[in-house]
Design a protein around this motif. Structure first.
Motif, mmCIF file in Angstrom:
data_model
loop_
_atom_site.group_PDB
_atom_site.id
_atom_site.type_symbol
_atom_site.label_atom_id
_atom_site.label_comp_id
_atom_site.label_asym_id
_atom_site.label_seq_id
_atom_site.Cartn_x
_atom_site.Cartn_y
_atom_site.Cartn_z
ATOM 1 N N MET A 17 31.562 13.030 -17.872
ATOM 2 C CA MET A 17 31.109 13.900 -16.801
ATOM 3 C C MET A 17 32.210 14.034 -15.622
ATOM 4 O O MET A 17 32.108 14.896 -14.826
ATOM 5 C CB MET A 17 29.392 13.487 -16.426
ATOM 6 N N TYR A 18 32.441 12.733 -15.333
ATOM 7 C CA TYR A 18 33.251 12.591 -14.133
ATOM 8 C C TYR A 18 34.575 13.459 -14.428
ATOM 9 O O TYR A 18 34.991 14.202 -13.373
ATOM 10 C CB TYR A 18 33.737 11.327 -14.054
ATOM 11 N N ALA A 20 34.803 16.099 -15.836
ATOM 12 C CA ALA A 20 34.510 17.450 -16.050
ATOM 13 C C ALA A 20 34.109 18.269 -14.817
ATOM 14 O O ALA A 20 34.158 19.520 -14.667
ATOM 15 C CB ALA A 20 33.631 17.942 -17.273
ATOM 16 N N THR A 21 33.519 17.253 -13.962
ATOM 17 C CA THR A 21 33.064 17.843 -12.549
ATOM 18 C C THR A 21 34.000 18.022 -11.410
ATOM 19 O O THR A 21 35.136 17.276 -11.476
ATOM 20 C CB THR A 21 31.948 17.266 -12.093
ATOM 21 N N ARG A 22 33.829 18.894 -10.583
ATOM 22 C CA ARG A 22 34.631 19.155 -9.637
ATOM 23 C C ARG A 22 34.205 18.463 -8.195
ATOM 24 O O ARG A 22 35.084 17.630 -7.906
ATOM 25 C CB ARG A 22 34.987 20.475 -9.180
ATOM 26 N N TYR A 23 32.843 18.313 -7.970
ATOM 27 C CA TYR A 23 32.368 17.495 -6.863
ATOM 28 C C TYR A 23 31.551 16.482 -7.046
ATOM 29 O O TYR A 23 31.279 15.478 -6.218
ATOM 30 C CB TYR A 23 31.604 18.695 -6.122
ATOM 31 N N GLY A 24 30.761 16.425 -8.196
ATOM 32 C CA GLY A 24 29.874 15.410 -8.457
ATOM 33 C C GLY A 24 28.827 15.706 -9.526
ATOM 34 O O GLY A 24 28.602 16.644 -10.183
ATOM 35 N N VAL A 25 27.749 14.822 -9.564
ATOM 36 C CA VAL A 25 26.686 15.101 -10.546
ATOM 37 C C VAL A 25 25.497 14.732 -9.677
ATOM 38 O O VAL A 25 25.157 14.114 -8.832
ATOM 39 C CB VAL A 25 26.818 13.968 -11.685
ATOM 40 N N PHE A 112 32.192 7.407 -9.912
ATOM 41 C CA PHE A 112 31.334 8.145 -9.031
ATOM 42 C C PHE A 112 31.268 7.263 -7.457
ATOM 43 O O PHE A 112 31.384 6.051 -7.790
ATOM 44 C CB PHE A 112 30.266 8.688 -9.367
ATOM 45 N N THR A 128 22.561 10.893 -7.691
ATOM 46 C CA THR A 128 23.569 11.586 -7.281
ATOM 47 C C THR A 128 24.868 10.795 -7.065
ATOM 48 O O THR A 128 24.563 9.762 -6.742
ATOM 49 C CB THR A 128 23.369 12.454 -5.928
ATOM 50 N N LYS A 131 32.593 12.716 -6.552
ATOM 51 C CA LYS A 131 33.625 12.624 -7.298
ATOM 52 C C LYS A 131 34.874 12.260 -6.373
ATOM 53 O O LYS A 131 34.570 12.566 -5.173
ATOM 54 C CB LYS A 131 34.334 13.837 -7.923
#
Length: 131
Positions: A17-18, A20-25, A112, A128, A131
């Motif tokens: 997930m980390y 693949a994400t641009r900003y966070g989860v 994260f 929440t 990144k």
């Protein structure tokens, strides 16, 4: 995430997930913190009509440490009248009852930052992390 059956599997998922994400989860998880793991739990999901057949739906949780077998039961009453004609199906799988604090720790290990739990704002923990 509960289908990941170990901390290592969850950590690998969070690292993916980390990456693949641009900003966070934003993740929602079940609140396992206060679940009694020494008894069997039953959760009714109601009585409804599915394709014209009256059906009762419920879950059963059976714990073995931090893992549990979740069984989803569909019990059908195929006949109207004084005597029931019951039939049913059950679907089973194993889940890992990861506690909120452990999940926060794993999110941090995955990279994260500013990981937060918004548990008070929703009926289950909302996590929440940036990144």
């Amino acid at each position: 995430v509960p289908h990941c059956l170990s901390d290592a599997e969850i950590l690998a998922t969070l690292r993916s997930m980390y990456a693949a994400t641009r900003y966070g989860v934003l993740l929602t998880i079940r609140d396992y913190d206060n679940v009694d793991r020494n008894s069997v739990h039953m959760f009714p999901y109601g009585y409804r009509t599915i394709r014209g057949v009256k059906t009762f739906v419920f879950q059963r949780w059976e714990f073995e440490g931090d893992l549990y077998t979740i069984s989803f039961f569909f019990v059908r009453d195929d006949k109207n009248g004084p005597s029931a004609n019951l039939s049913g199906k059950v679907y089973k799988t194993k889940y890992y009852a990861v506690k909120t604090g452990k999940m926060i720790d794993l999110m941090r290990q995955a990279g994260f930052r500013q990981v937060q739990c918004l548990k008070k704002d929703f009926y289950q923990p909302v996590l929440t992390g940036l990144k």
